[in-house]
Design a protein around this motif. Structure first.
Motif, PDB file in Angstrom:
ATOM      1  N   PHE A  85       0.713  -1.041  -0.010  1.00 39.00           N
ATOM      2  CA  PHE A  85      -0.068   0.064   0.258  1.00 39.00           C
ATOM      3  C   PHE A  85       0.833   1.135  -0.240  1.00 39.00           C
ATOM      4  O   PHE A  85       1.906   1.541   0.771  1.00 39.00           O
ATOM      5  N   VAL A  87       2.380   5.048   1.199  1.00 36.08           N
ATOM      6  CA  VAL A  87       2.052   5.353   2.667  1.00 36.08           C
ATOM      7  C   VAL A  87       3.027   5.879   2.346  1.00 36.08           C
ATOM      8  O   VAL A  87       3.048   6.607   3.135  1.00 36.08           O
ATOM      9  N   VAL A 110       3.874  -2.501   3.126  1.00 29.74           N
ATOM     10  CA  VAL A 110       2.862  -2.010   4.265  1.00 29.74           C
ATOM     11  C   VAL A 110       1.522  -2.808   3.212  1.00 29.74           C
ATOM     12  O   VAL A 110       1.379  -2.782   2.099  1.00 29.74           O
ATOM     13  N   SER A 111       1.073  -4.651   3.843  1.00 33.18           N
ATOM     14  CA  SER A 111       0.348  -4.503   3.679  1.00 33.18           C
ATOM     15  C   SER A 111      -1.466  -4.566   3.953  1.00 33.18           C
ATOM     16  O   SER A 111      -1.586  -3.980   5.221  1.00 33.18           O
ATOM     17  N   TYR A 112      -2.459  -4.266   2.782  1.00 34.91           N
ATOM     18  CA  TYR A 112      -4.159  -4.231   3.543  1.00 34.91           C
ATOM     19  C   TYR A 112      -4.985  -4.280   2.876  1.00 34.91           C
ATOM     20  O   TYR A 112      -4.442  -4.517   1.738  1.00 34.91           O
ATOM     21  N   LYS A 113      -5.886  -5.154   3.127  1.00 35.43           N
ATOM     22  CA  LYS A 113      -6.661  -5.369   2.575  1.00 35.43           C
ATOM     23  C   LYS A 113      -8.071  -4.947   3.452  1.00 35.43           C
ATOM     24  O   LYS A 113      -8.294  -4.733   4.459  1.00 35.43           O
ATOM     25  N   MET A 114      -9.146  -5.110   2.713  1.00 35.57           N
ATOM     26  CA  MET A 114     -10.715  -4.684   2.937  1.00 35.57           C
ATOM     27  C   MET A 114     -11.425  -5.672   1.798  1.00 35.57           C
ATOM     28  O   MET A 114     -11.698  -5.951   0.772  1.00 35.57           O
ATOM     29  N   PRO A 133     -13.490  -0.682   4.998  1.00 36.39           N
ATOM     30  CA  PRO A 133     -13.280  -0.780   5.242  1.00 36.39           C
ATOM     31  C   PRO A 133     -12.161  -0.619   6.093  1.00 36.39           C
ATOM     32  O   PRO A 133     -12.851  -0.242   7.433  1.00 36.39           O
ATOM     33  N   GLU A 134     -11.193  -1.828   6.821  1.00 34.95           N
ATOM     34  CA  GLU A 134     -11.048  -1.912   7.981  1.00 34.95           C
ATOM     35  C   GLU A 134      -9.816  -0.354   8.393  1.00 34.95           C
ATOM     36  O   GLU A 134      -8.865   0.186   7.323  1.00 34.95           O
ATOM     37  N   LEU A 136      -5.634   1.074   8.912  1.00 35.51           N
ATOM     38  CA  LEU A 136      -4.810   0.998   8.821  1.00 35.51           C
ATOM     39  C   LEU A 136      -3.728   1.591  10.069  1.00 35.51           C
ATOM     40  O   LEU A 136      -3.566   2.132   9.964  1.00 35.51           O
ATOM     41  N   GLU A 162      -2.591   4.658  13.234  1.00 35.20           N
ATOM     42  CA  GLU A 162      -3.985   4.327  13.298  1.00 35.20           C
ATOM     43  C   GLU A 162      -4.827   4.933  13.007  1.00 35.20           C
ATOM     44  O   GLU A 162      -4.941   6.321  12.457  1.00 35.20           O
TER      45      GLU A 162
END
Length: 211
Positions: A85, A87, A110-114, A133-134, A136, A162
């Protein structure tokens, strides 16, 4: 004899018509049948550009639009997955340009999933994606520095960031060109539990499905 002659001609005509019908039927069977649209058509790997838009006063006339950052995204049947991701710009906005490079290096990839829910439009020419989305979360551990005497210096405290992420609108997968467009928005940031005031930041993605 004449009746026999006409009967033979009639039988020949019937056989000829039968052969024509058979050939036409075979040709129809050989023609490829179009696949019916399915919500899983959105699944796959995508590449493209991401642009960051800040809620600051409008840009002056003639100012160039940023080219954007190269990104890669994977869609499973129920998740959008960012293995890396982007960032860097967000971190720079939080800590400033001077401190950002060291923190960006410390953070690494940075890995990010939604999660998402797909649905067709009325014409079935596109699929809309409703995201959930959660936050990050970035947890940064700074390395300690050694003093001139070889002893470890004072330990730098860990930094926990956060980021509250929202989806201001549904994403869209268009069958024409296999294009995927989506937007994510940073609506709030906490650093070590303390809210940090930042302008609303929008991540705009324009992607194409890899063949």
């Amino acid at each position: 004899m004449e009746k026999v002659h006409y009967l033979k001609r009639f039988m020949f005509l019937v056989m000829a018509l039968g052969l024509v019908t058979t050939f036409v039927s075979c040709d129809d069977d050989d023609e490829p049948k179009p696949n019916s649209p399915a919500l899983t058509d959105v699944v796959g790997d995508y590449t493209g550009k991401m642009q960051i838009l800040l809620s600051t006063p409008a840009a002056t006339e003639g100012e160039e639009t940023p080219e954007g950052t190269d990104v890669a995204v994977k869609l499973t049947q129920d998740e959008v997955v960012f293995e890396k991701f982007p960032v860097a710009d967000l971190i720079t906005a939080i800590v400033g340009e001077e401190a950002a490079p060291g923190i960006i290096e410390a953070v690494g990839d940075v890995s990010y999933k939604m999660k998402y829910t797909p649905a067709f439009n009325d014409e079935k020419t596109a699929i809309s994606l409703t995201f959930t989305p959660e936050p990050l979360v970035l947890e940064i551990n700074f390395p300690t520095e050694e003093t001139a005497e070889g002893e470890e210096g004072e330990e730098t405290p860990d930094l926990k960031v956060e980021v509250t992420v929202v989806a201001p609108e549904a994403g869209t997968f268009a069958y024409a060109g296999d294009k995927l467009a989506l937007k994510l928005q940073v609506s709030g940031v906490k650093v070590n539990g303390e809210p940090l005031e930042l302008p609303t930041t929008t991540f705009s993605f324009n992607l194409a499905k890899m063949k």
